[in-house]
Design a protein around this motif. Structure first.
Motif, PDB file in Angstrom:
ATOM      1  N   GLU A 359      70.143  27.019  59.450  1.00 12.82           N
ATOM      2  CA  GLU A 359      69.885  28.503  58.913  1.00 12.82           C
ATOM      3  C   GLU A 359      70.069  29.432  59.801  1.00 12.82           C
ATOM      4  O   GLU A 359      69.975  29.075  61.068  1.00 12.82           O
ATOM      5  N   GLY A 360      70.521  30.765  59.698  1.00 10.42           N
ATOM      6  CA  GLY A 360      70.886  31.652  60.662  1.00 10.42           C
ATOM      7  C   GLY A 360      72.115  32.435  60.564  1.00 10.42           C
ATOM      8  O   GLY A 360      72.966  31.731  60.162  1.00 10.42           O
ATOM      9  N   ASN A 361      72.189  33.433  60.958  1.00  9.45           N
ATOM     10  CA  ASN A 361      73.568  34.039  61.094  1.00  9.45           C
ATOM     11  C   ASN A 361      73.989  34.514  62.405  1.00  9.45           C
ATOM     12  O   ASN A 361      73.039  34.128  63.495  1.00  9.45           O
ATOM     13  N   PRO A 362      75.056  34.954  62.516  1.00  6.94           N
ATOM     14  CA  PRO A 362      75.699  34.913  64.140  1.00  6.94           C
ATOM     15  C   PRO A 362      74.980  35.589  65.075  1.00  6.94           C
ATOM     16  O   PRO A 362      74.660  35.509  65.976  1.00  6.94           O
ATOM     17  N   LYS A 363      74.545  37.023  64.666  1.00  5.80           N
ATOM     18  CA  LYS A 363      73.775  37.915  65.421  1.00  5.80           C
ATOM     19  C   LYS A 363      72.293  37.417  65.583  1.00  5.80           C
ATOM     20  O   LYS A 363      71.962  37.857  66.509  1.00  5.80           O
ATOM     21  N   ASP A 364      71.766  36.418  64.796  1.00  4.16           N
ATOM     22  CA  ASP A 364      70.488  36.043  65.195  1.00  4.16           C
ATOM     23  C   ASP A 364      70.648  35.306  66.501  1.00  4.16           C
ATOM     24  O   ASP A 364      69.616  35.154  67.131  1.00  4.16           O
ATOM     25  N   PHE A 365      71.937  34.648  66.882  1.00  2.00           N
ATOM     26  CA  PHE A 365      71.910  33.723  67.912  1.00  2.00           C
ATOM     27  C   PHE A 365      72.674  34.556  69.299  1.00  2.00           C
ATOM     28  O   PHE A 365      72.791  33.715  70.220  1.00  2.00           O
ATOM     29  N   GLY A 366      73.194  35.686  69.033  1.00  2.00           N
ATOM     30  CA  GLY A 366      73.971  36.269  70.019  1.00  2.00           C
ATOM     31  C   GLY A 366      73.089  36.983  71.355  1.00  2.00           C
ATOM     32  O   GLY A 366      71.889  36.642  70.909  1.00  2.00           O
ATOM     33  N   ASP A 367      73.703  37.544  72.187  1.00  2.00           N
ATOM     34  CA  ASP A 367      73.065  38.068  72.984  1.00  2.00           C
ATOM     35  C   ASP A 367      72.157  39.489  72.455  1.00  2.00           C
ATOM     36  O   ASP A 367      72.846  40.615  72.096  1.00  2.00           O
ATOM     37  N   SER A 378      65.267  32.359  67.178  1.00  2.00           N
ATOM     38  CA  SER A 378      65.286  31.570  68.454  1.00  2.00           C
ATOM     39  C   SER A 378      66.522  30.942  68.547  1.00  2.00           C
ATOM     40  O   SER A 378      67.258  30.424  67.652  1.00  2.00           O
ATOM     41  N   SER A 379      67.271  30.828  69.688  1.00  2.00           N
ATOM     42  CA  SER A 379      68.791  30.346  69.960  1.00  2.00           C
ATOM     43  C   SER A 379      68.450  28.789  70.027  1.00  2.00           C
ATOM     44  O   SER A 379      69.465  27.979  69.978  1.00  2.00           O
ATOM     45  N   GLU A 380      67.258  28.266  70.057  1.00  2.00           N
ATOM     46  CA  GLU A 380      67.173  26.947  70.054  1.00  2.00           C
ATOM     47  C   GLU A 380      67.498  26.246  68.718  1.00  2.00           C
ATOM     48  O   GLU A 380      67.911  25.052  68.820  1.00  2.00           O
ATOM     49  N   THR A 381      67.414  27.110  67.513  1.00  2.00           N
ATOM     50  CA  THR A 381      68.202  26.485  66.525  1.00  2.00           C
ATOM     51  C   THR A 381      69.549  25.950  66.597  1.00  2.00           C
ATOM     52  O   THR A 381      69.861  24.983  66.331  1.00  2.00           O
ATOM     53  N   ILE A 382      70.244  27.016  66.966  1.00  2.00           N
ATOM     54  CA  ILE A 382      71.620  26.573  67.343  1.00  2.00           C
ATOM     55  C   ILE A 382      72.131  25.478  68.236  1.00  2.00           C
ATOM     56  O   ILE A 382      72.918  24.692  68.246  1.00  2.00           O
ATOM     57  N   GLU A 389      79.174  28.354  74.220  1.00  2.00           N
ATOM     58  CA  GLU A 389      79.339  28.764  75.700  1.00  2.00           C
ATOM     59  C   GLU A 389      77.908  28.928  76.473  1.00  2.00           C
ATOM     60  O   GLU A 389      77.869  28.824  77.649  1.00  2.00           O
ATOM     61  N   ASP A 390      77.022  29.116  75.463  1.00  2.00           N
ATOM     62  CA  ASP A 390      75.638  29.477  76.272  1.00  2.00           C
ATOM     63  C   ASP A 390      74.865  28.257  76.534  1.00  2.00           C
ATOM     64  O   ASP A 390      73.710  28.378  77.309  1.00  2.00           O
ATOM     65  N   ASN A 391      75.292  27.052  75.998  1.00  2.00           N
ATOM     66  CA  ASN A 391      74.451  25.644  76.646  1.00  2.00           C
ATOM     67  C   ASN A 391      75.398  24.626  77.006  1.00  2.00           C
ATOM     68  O   ASN A 391      74.909  23.609  77.434  1.00  2.00           O
ATOM     69  N   ARG A 451      90.373  23.750  63.888  1.00  2.00           N
ATOM     70  CA  ARG A 451      89.182  24.119  63.472  1.00  2.00           C
ATOM     71  C   ARG A 451      87.948  23.530  64.357  1.00  2.00           C
ATOM     72  O   ARG A 451      88.225  22.864  65.245  1.00  2.00           O
ATOM     73  N   GLY A 452      86.937  24.366  64.283  1.00  2.00           N
ATOM     74  CA  GLY A 452      85.565  24.073  65.101  1.00  2.00           C
ATOM     75  C   GLY A 452      85.785  24.938  66.558  1.00  2.00           C
ATOM     76  O   GLY A 452      86.635  24.890  67.095  1.00  2.00           O
ATOM     77  N   GLY A 453      84.531  25.225  66.834  1.00  2.00           N
ATOM     78  CA  GLY A 453      84.530  25.927  68.293  1.00  2.00           C
ATOM     79  C   GLY A 453      84.595  25.127  69.421  1.00  2.00           C
ATOM     80  O   GLY A 453      84.952  23.778  69.134  1.00  2.00           O
ATOM     81  N   THR A 454      84.690  25.543  70.381  1.00  2.00           N
ATOM     82  CA  THR A 454      84.539  24.640  71.645  1.00  2.00           C
ATOM     83  C   THR A 454      83.298  25.164  72.768  1.00  2.00           C
ATOM     84  O   THR A 454      82.601  25.902  72.476  1.00  2.00           O
ATOM     85  N   PHE A 455      83.333  24.247  73.740  1.00  2.00           N
ATOM     86  CA  PHE A 455      82.259  24.595  74.713  1.00  2.00           C
ATOM     87  C   PHE A 455      82.426  26.144  75.397  1.00  2.00           C
ATOM     88  O   PHE A 455      81.662  26.502  75.890  1.00  2.00           O
ATOM     89  N   LYS A 456      83.808  26.797  74.976  1.00  2.00           N
ATOM     90  CA  LYS A 456      83.753  28.111  75.582  1.00  2.00           C
ATOM     91  C   LYS A 456      83.446  29.190  74.569  1.00  2.00           C
ATOM     92  O   LYS A 456      83.406  30.168  74.824  1.00  2.00           O
ATOM     93  N   SER A 457      83.352  28.764  73.203  1.00  2.00           N
ATOM     94  CA  SER A 457      83.110  29.572  72.150  1.00  2.00           C
ATOM     95  C   SER A 457      81.954  30.410  72.312  1.00  2.00           C
ATOM     96  O   SER A 457      80.894  29.874  72.507  1.00  2.00           O
ATOM     97  N   PRO A 458      81.956  31.736  71.905  1.00  2.00           N
ATOM     98  CA  PRO A 458      80.996  32.422  71.355  1.00  2.00           C
ATOM     99  C   PRO A 458      80.212  32.339  69.890  1.00  2.00           C
ATOM    100  O   PRO A 458      81.054  31.431  69.273  1.00  2.00           O
TER     101      PRO A 458
END
Length: 510
Positions: A359-367, A378-382, A389-391, A451-458
């Motif tokens: 559950e959630g949209n990108p802007k829910d987890f952004g800065d 909460s960013s805890e979900t993602i 990049e954030d964790n 495909r798929g993001g990385t440890f550097k990805s927003p």
């Protein structure tokens, strides 16, 4: 009377000008003195309270040089005088002083700060060139000449620290040479599997690689239809993610996690010998498939010194990933390969149609700022499902750091990007027939889909529909070999791959 008054004013003016001149000289002298005092190594060490940096500098070739010149902090971390020196000094001093007063150095990720991505903002190429004006000294080796020739032809895209990142701060783990010792798994004395897993139905299984101690989990992915791509109103969507089309995917098996270093090194040990100090002392597995030529020894340390084991195997080329799949198919008797883009997205979504499988949209987890953090999700979900990049601490993580998606797959949306079979095209979906079964993208192309993001990805780049492609030239810019390696990437530490196994007559399909 007016003449006397005029003379008086002129004398006063001359006195003021003289005093101003004297004050100006004093300010200039003492300002220069202040700049010199605050540019010493001792001054830098007052704010930079991380002694390992000073210690590694003293072990480097910049401290004890062959000609007796000692290279100091500002010689690398500020541009030459007359080329923006004062401006950068003021910026660096303000930043460092703020960090010293208001931050705790124990919380700093020093490993990430010494990476190329961050170091390039604090090391100036002009400073390197100021001392190293001759790129082709007589003592330079042939390989060094080849590398410097390539640099001179691509100066706009390259920095000196692309190849010489650790020249100012010695790192014993950072190799700038062929690593002929790479690949020892440390498991030579453990009991080895004698046969692969037997699969008779579309059910999850644990594959065992004969002749090795390695096993890994494969998840059964039921067939079905889904909408590939993203709707036009999805947050942070890019143009190449549409238009959405409904496609059908046949059942298959997919690895629970990206190919780990333990799995990849089983392949490397069994197939790669060129340039090794020995033939792995008789540990070569599956001599009957020795016809498959595996990777040559890499330059440097492909795992970036983050660790091997369960971490995703990174920095290998598309050719290397494909060859691994061919080898795995031969030693197990099954049909292993890279996933198509449709298979990958179908598996990543796990039956969902939202930006993420949770559950959630990108802007829910952004800065979101202070107010957004009070009222947003909460960013805890993602953080439970994605390494981004954030964790991540700017490095790959182990599988146990995240939870699985509805199909039981981990790290589909982050950690390391993954190769797909398809050639990349921005308009792939526009040319895709609605209702197609098992589509495979364009027939030809120049770059492959990843495909798929990385440890550097927003957050926007770890959505289920986010697409990207390989960068064949950019990912090999600093490879010192001529011709460049077909196995290892010198400039991409965020690419991996995940295998799929076809549900066919070899795996119980009637």
């Amino acid at each position: 009377m007016f003449r006397k008054f005029g003379n008086y004013l002129r004398k006063k003016l001359l006195l003021v000008l003289f005093l101003g001149f004297v004050v100006g000289i004093l300010i200039t002298v003492y300002a220069n003195k202040a700049i010199e005092v605050t540019s010493t190594n001792e001054s830098c060490e007052m704010c930079h309270v991380h002694p390992h940096v000073t210690e590694s500098w003293k072990l480097s070739v910049h401290y004890d040089t062959r000609v007796g010149i000692q290279i100091g902090c500002v010689d690398c971390h500020l541009p030459p005088k007359g080329e923006g020196y004062l401006k950068e000094k003021i910026k660096a001093s303000a930043r460092d002083l703020y960090g010293y007063v208001f931050k705790d150095s124990a919380d700093f990720n020093w490993e990430a700060k010494s990476s190329l991505e961050q170091a390039q903002h604090h090391v100036f190429k002009a400073s390197c060139v100021k001392c190293h004006s001759n790129l082709f000294p007589l003592t330079l080796s042939q390989k060094g000449q080849d590398a410097h020739l390539y640099y001179s032809q691509n100066e706009e895209q390259l920095r000196c620290i692309n190849c010489h990142l650790n020249v100012g701060h010695y790192d014993p783990k950072a190799l700038h040479a062929k690593n002929v010792e790479f690949g020892s798994t440390g498991a030579e004395n453990l009991e080895k599997f004698t046969e692969p897993a037997r699969v008779t139905a579309l059910e999850s299984y644990t594959e065992t690689i004969p002749g090795t101690t390695i096993s890994f989990n494969m998840k059964a992915i039921p067939g079905g239809s889904f909408k590939i791509g993203s709707p036009e109103d999805e947050q942070l969507r890019k143009a190449d993610e549409g238009p959405q089309k409904t496609v059908k995917v046949s059942p298959f098996f997919m690895a629970e996690v990206e190919v780990t270093w333990s799995e990849y090194l089983a392949f490397y040990t069994a197939t790669a010998t060129e340039g090794r100090t020995s033939d792995t002392e008789g540990t070569r597995a599956n001599a009957d498939v020795d016809a498959i030529s595996g990777p040559t020894p890499p330059y440097g340390q492909p795992d970036q010194n983050w660790g091997l084991g369960d971490r995703p195997a990174i920095t290998m080329s598309y050719h290397s990933a494909e060859t691994y799949c061919r080898w795995l198919s031969q030693v197990t008797g099954k049909t292993y390969r890279l996933p198509t883009e449709a298979e990958w997205e179908y598996a990543a979504r796990g039956g969902t149609e939202t930006p993420y499988f949770f559950e959630g949209n990108p802007k829910d987890f952004g800065d979101k700022g202070f107010i957004g953090k009070l009222f947003g999700k909460s960013s805890e979900t993602i953080n439970e499902y994605v390494i981004y990049e954030d964790n991540s601490g700017l490095k790959t993580g182990k599988p146990d750091k995240v939870e699985a998606n509805p199909f039981g797959l981990k790290n589909m949306l982050g950690n390391a990007a993954e190769y797909c079979l398809d050639w990349y095209a921005e308009d792939s979906y526009a040319k895709l027939q609605d209702g197609a079964t098992d589509p495979k993208g364009p027939a030809t192309g120049e770059e492959r889909v990843i495909r798929g993001g990385t440890f550097k990805s927003p957050v926007g780049e770890v959505r289920s529909a986010a697409r990207d492609h390989t960068q064949s030239e950019a990912w090999l810019k600093t490879d010192p070999q001529i011709p460049k390696s077909i196995w290892w990437l010198s400039d991409c530490n965020y690419i991996s791959f995940r295998v799929v196994c076809e549900f066919d007559e070899k795996t119980g399909k009637n």
